[in-house]
Design a protein around this motif. Structure first.
Motif, PDB file in Angstrom:
ATOM      1  N   GLY A 183       0.780  -1.233   0.000  1.00 45.20           N
ATOM      2  CA  GLY A 183       0.000   0.000   0.000  1.00 45.20           C
ATOM      3  C   GLY A 183       0.806   1.274   0.000  1.00 45.20           C
ATOM      4  O   GLY A 183       0.292   2.322   0.377  1.00 45.20           O
ATOM      5  N   LYS A 184       2.063   1.244  -0.435  1.00 42.48           N
ATOM      6  CA  LYS A 184       2.882   2.448  -0.425  1.00 42.48           C
ATOM      7  C   LYS A 184       2.540   3.341  -1.617  1.00 42.48           C
ATOM      8  O   LYS A 184       2.509   2.887  -2.754  1.00 42.48           O
ATOM      9  CB  LYS A 184       4.373   2.087  -0.475  1.00 42.48           C
ATOM     10  N   THR A 185       2.314   4.605  -1.322  1.00 43.30           N
ATOM     11  CA  THR A 185       2.096   5.590  -2.369  1.00 43.30           C
ATOM     12  C   THR A 185       3.374   6.390  -2.573  1.00 43.30           C
ATOM     13  O   THR A 185       4.343   6.253  -1.823  1.00 43.30           O
ATOM     14  CB  THR A 185       0.954   6.540  -1.985  1.00 43.30           C
ATOM     15  N   ALA A 186       3.388   7.224  -3.604  1.00 42.32           N
ATOM     16  CA  ALA A 186       4.568   8.026  -3.899  1.00 42.32           C
ATOM     17  C   ALA A 186       4.948   8.907  -2.711  1.00 42.32           C
ATOM     18  O   ALA A 186       6.117   9.054  -2.362  1.00 42.32           O
ATOM     19  CB  ALA A 186       4.321   8.877  -5.143  1.00 42.32           C
ATOM     20  N   GLN A 187       3.948   9.495  -2.049  1.00 42.73           N
ATOM     21  CA  GLN A 187       4.239  10.382  -0.937  1.00 42.73           C
ATOM     22  C   GLN A 187       4.813   9.621   0.245  1.00 42.73           C
ATOM     23  O   GLN A 187       5.706  10.106   0.946  1.00 42.73           O
ATOM     24  CB  GLN A 187       2.972  11.132  -0.510  1.00 42.73           C
ATOM     25  N   VAL A 188       4.316   8.411   0.474  1.00 45.69           N
ATOM     26  CA  VAL A 188       4.870   7.569   1.547  1.00 45.69           C
ATOM     27  C   VAL A 188       6.326   7.236   1.242  1.00 45.69           C
ATOM     28  O   VAL A 188       7.194   7.248   2.129  1.00 45.69           O
ATOM     29  CB  VAL A 188       4.031   6.291   1.712  1.00 45.69           C
ATOM     30  N   VAL A 189       6.610   6.915  -0.016  1.00 49.37           N
ATOM     31  CA  VAL A 189       7.974   6.589  -0.430  1.00 49.37           C
ATOM     32  C   VAL A 189       8.901   7.787  -0.220  1.00 49.37           C
ATOM     33  O   VAL A 189      10.014   7.651   0.301  1.00 49.37           O
ATOM     34  CB  VAL A 189       7.981   6.152  -1.907  1.00 49.37           C
ATOM     35  N   ILE A 190       8.450   8.971  -0.613  1.00 51.37           N
ATOM     36  CA  ILE A 190       9.271  10.175  -0.450  1.00 51.37           C
ATOM     37  C   ILE A 190       9.563  10.428   1.021  1.00 51.37           C
ATOM     38  O   ILE A 190      10.697  10.735   1.410  1.00 51.37           O
ATOM     39  CB  ILE A 190       8.571  11.400  -1.069  1.00 51.37           C
ATOM     40  N   THR A 191       8.557  10.295   1.860  1.00 50.27           N
ATOM     41  CA  THR A 191       8.745  10.501   3.303  1.00 50.27           C
ATOM     42  C   THR A 191       9.740   9.502   3.866  1.00 50.27           C
ATOM     43  O   THR A 191      10.590   9.850   4.705  1.00 50.27           O
ATOM     44  CB  THR A 191       7.399  10.357   4.036  1.00 50.27           C
ATOM     45  N   GLU A 192       9.658   8.260   3.420  1.00 50.97           N
ATOM     46  CA  GLU A 192      10.597   7.233   3.888  1.00 50.97           C
ATOM     47  C   GLU A 192      12.018   7.561   3.471  1.00 50.97           C
ATOM     48  O   GLU A 192      12.951   7.477   4.271  1.00 50.97           O
ATOM     49  CB  GLU A 192      10.184   5.882   3.318  1.00 50.97           C
ATOM     50  N   TRP A 193      12.211   7.928   2.210  1.00 49.97           N
ATOM     51  CA  TRP A 193      13.553   8.242   1.724  1.00 49.97           C
ATOM     52  C   TRP A 193      14.132   9.495   2.375  1.00 49.97           C
ATOM     53  O   TRP A 193      15.350   9.598   2.539  1.00 49.97           O
ATOM     54  CB  TRP A 193      13.521   8.404   0.207  1.00 49.97           C
ATOM     55  N   MET A 194      13.283  10.429   2.756  1.00 51.50           N
ATOM     56  CA  MET A 194      13.782  11.632   3.418  1.00 51.50           C
ATOM     57  C   MET A 194      14.367  11.324   4.793  1.00 51.50           C
ATOM     58  O   MET A 194      15.141  12.115   5.339  1.00 51.50           O
ATOM     59  CB  MET A 194      12.659  12.668   3.544  1.00 51.50           C
ATOM     60  N   GLY A 195      14.021  10.194   5.353  1.00 53.38           N
ATOM     61  CA  GLY A 195      14.540   9.826   6.672  1.00 53.38           C
ATOM     62  C   GLY A 195      15.914   9.204   6.632  1.00 53.38           C
ATOM     63  O   GLY A 195      16.461   8.843   7.680  1.00 53.38           O
ATOM     64  N   ASP A 196      16.499   9.050   5.439  1.00 55.06           N
ATOM     65  CA  ASP A 196      17.833   8.447   5.317  1.00 55.06           C
ATOM     66  C   ASP A 196      18.706   9.360   4.467  1.00 55.06           C
ATOM     67  O   ASP A 196      18.285   9.858   3.416  1.00 55.06           O
ATOM     68  CB  ASP A 196      17.717   7.060   4.678  1.00 55.06           C
ATOM     69  N   ALA A 197      19.948   9.584   4.904  1.00 54.82           N
ATOM     70  CA  ALA A 197      20.814  10.566   4.260  1.00 54.82           C
ATOM     71  C   ALA A 197      21.130  10.207   2.807  1.00 54.82           C
ATOM     72  O   ALA A 197      21.047  11.061   1.913  1.00 54.82           O
ATOM     73  CB  ALA A 197      22.116  10.715   5.049  1.00 54.82           C
ATOM     74  N   SER A 198      21.487   8.938   2.549  1.00 60.24           N
ATOM     75  CA  SER A 198      21.879   8.562   1.185  1.00 60.24           C
ATOM     76  C   SER A 198      20.694   8.650   0.231  1.00 60.24           C
ATOM     77  O   SER A 198      20.837   9.112  -0.912  1.00 60.24           O
ATOM     78  CB  SER A 198      22.461   7.148   1.186  1.00 60.24           C
ATOM     79  N   HIS A 199      19.512   8.236   0.684  1.00 59.95           N
ATOM     80  CA  HIS A 199      18.316   8.336  -0.168  1.00 59.95           C
ATOM     81  C   HIS A 199      17.917   9.798  -0.379  1.00 59.95           C
ATOM     82  O   HIS A 199      17.475  10.193  -1.460  1.00 59.95           O
ATOM     83  CB  HIS A 199      17.155   7.561   0.452  1.00 59.95           C
ATOM     84  N   ARG A 200      18.076  10.587   0.674  1.00 62.38           N
ATOM     85  CA  ARG A 200      17.747  12.006   0.569  1.00 62.38           C
ATOM     86  C   ARG A 200      18.676  12.698  -0.430  1.00 62.38           C
ATOM     87  O   ARG A 200      18.247  13.551  -1.215  1.00 62.38           O
ATOM     88  CB  ARG A 200      17.844  12.653   1.947  1.00 62.38           C
ATOM     89  N   ASP A 201      19.964  12.318  -0.413  1.00 62.49           N
ATOM     90  CA  ASP A 201      20.926  12.929  -1.336  1.00 62.49           C
ATOM     91  C   ASP A 201      20.594  12.605  -2.788  1.00 62.49           C
ATOM     92  O   ASP A 201      20.845  13.421  -3.673  1.00 62.49           O
ATOM     93  CB  ASP A 201      22.343  12.451  -1.011  1.00 62.49           C
TER      94      ASP A 201
END
Length: 322
Positions: free
Chosen positions: A121-139
């Motif tokens: 059930g992951k949506t694009a916004q959920v994915v973005i929020t998850e990636w923002m919580g990790d430095a390498s994904h955020r970069d």
């Protein structure tokens, strides 16, 4: 006769309700939510705009690579893998596909980065929020060096797999790419190992092996292999290195037993041997299919007519008696 009429009416209503057709109503089930590749890219570019960064430009090569990798992750049921079935890394797949990755790829991966994730059930916004919580994904999403982007979304059952590739090209002719011999998942090179005395299984790395290839060959997940050997996805394995496939069994401690002291034997009173009686399991009732709507209406009509006929007969009999 007047006393019989209420009873007849009650019987008529009871039969009518009993044989009335049931109307089945289907419950509305919410469809599982899944975002498209366009929604994922739009969400990333919206995030970049909030940081005053230029939008990523979708690239046809990166779009194809990201979609292929999302489908590969879905096929193996793992959402945190960056190597493909051959052991190729993201920037190597890009070079092979003709995308001219900028940067010194002889010493590092160049200007190329990849984010992956998955879940129910992951949506694009959920994915973005998850990636923002990790430095390498955020970069990867907020890089000031990367320019092009590709996204992929795959679905298996109720689980969704996302892949985002971002890179910067030289703008010139694609570099020639020759896959290094160390990247291979050929299971033919694997030597079957028998368990050790303690129950553990180890494997000696051969030339051309990869962590993913070893995990697939022995039927375990890559995460499990990495944890057992204190490795990460970026770790490099070498020929003749010993890899743990299965940890040793932990023996269950056995408590010492004391020697029982002899006691005089007591003759028990004779008792009857109880007979175990199994509790019968009630049979599963199979619901009857019921009457169709047309058949049920016919039955109701027949009951109403029969009741009216009976009521008329009783009324005539009452008159004749008078």
């Amino acid at each position: 006769m007047r006393k019989l009429m209420p009873a007849l009416i009650t019987i008529l209503l009871t039969l009518t309700i009993s044989f009335s057709p049931w109307v089945a109503r289907a419950e509305t089930v919410a469809a599982p939510q899944i975002s498209t590749v366009s929604e994922l890219i739009d969400a990333v570019n919206t995030l970049r705009a909030s940081y005053r960064l230029p939008s990523y430009t979708p690239n046809s090569i990166l779009m194809t690579l990201a979609q292929e990798h999302a489908e590969y992750m879905a096929a193996i049921g793992m959402s945190n893998v960056h190597t493909d079935s051959r052991g190729f890394l993201p920037f190597q797949r890009a070079l092979e596909a003709g995308y001219p990755v900028a940067g010194n790829i002889n010493t590092d991966v160049g200007y190329y980065s990849e984010n992956v994730t998955g879940g129910v059930g992951k949506t694009a916004q959920v994915v973005i929020t998850e990636w923002m919580g990790d430095a390498s994904h955020r970069d990867t999403m907020l890089s000031s060096d990367l320019r092009d982007v590709g996204a992929g979304v795959a679905l298996i059952g109720n689980t969704y797999y996302y892949c985002l590739d971002a890179g910067q090209s030289t703008g010139g002719t694609p570099r020639p790419f020759t896959p290094p011999p160390s990247y291979s998942t050929s299971i033919a090179t694997l030597i079957p190992n028998t368990p050790n005395a303690n129950g553990s299984i180890t494997y000696i790395v051969q030339r051309g092996d990869t962590a993913l290839g070893i995990a697939l060959a022995f039927g375990i997940s890559l995460d499990e292999l990495l944890v057992l050997n204190s490795l990460t996805e970026k770790s490099v394995i070498y020929p003749d290195q010993q890899i743990i496939i299965r940890a040793a069994y932990t023996p269950t401690p056995t408590l010492p037993t004391s020697t029982p002291t002899g006691h005089p034997t007591i003759t028990p009173w004779p008792t009857s041997t109880p007979t175990s009686t199994e509790t019968p399991v009630p049979p599963t009732l199979t619901p009857s299919p019921g009457l169709s709507v047309s058949a049920a209406r016919g039955a109701v009509t027949a009951i109403v007519v029969a009741a009216l006929v009976i009521a008329s007969l009783l009324a005539l009999l009452g008159r004749k008696r008078k």
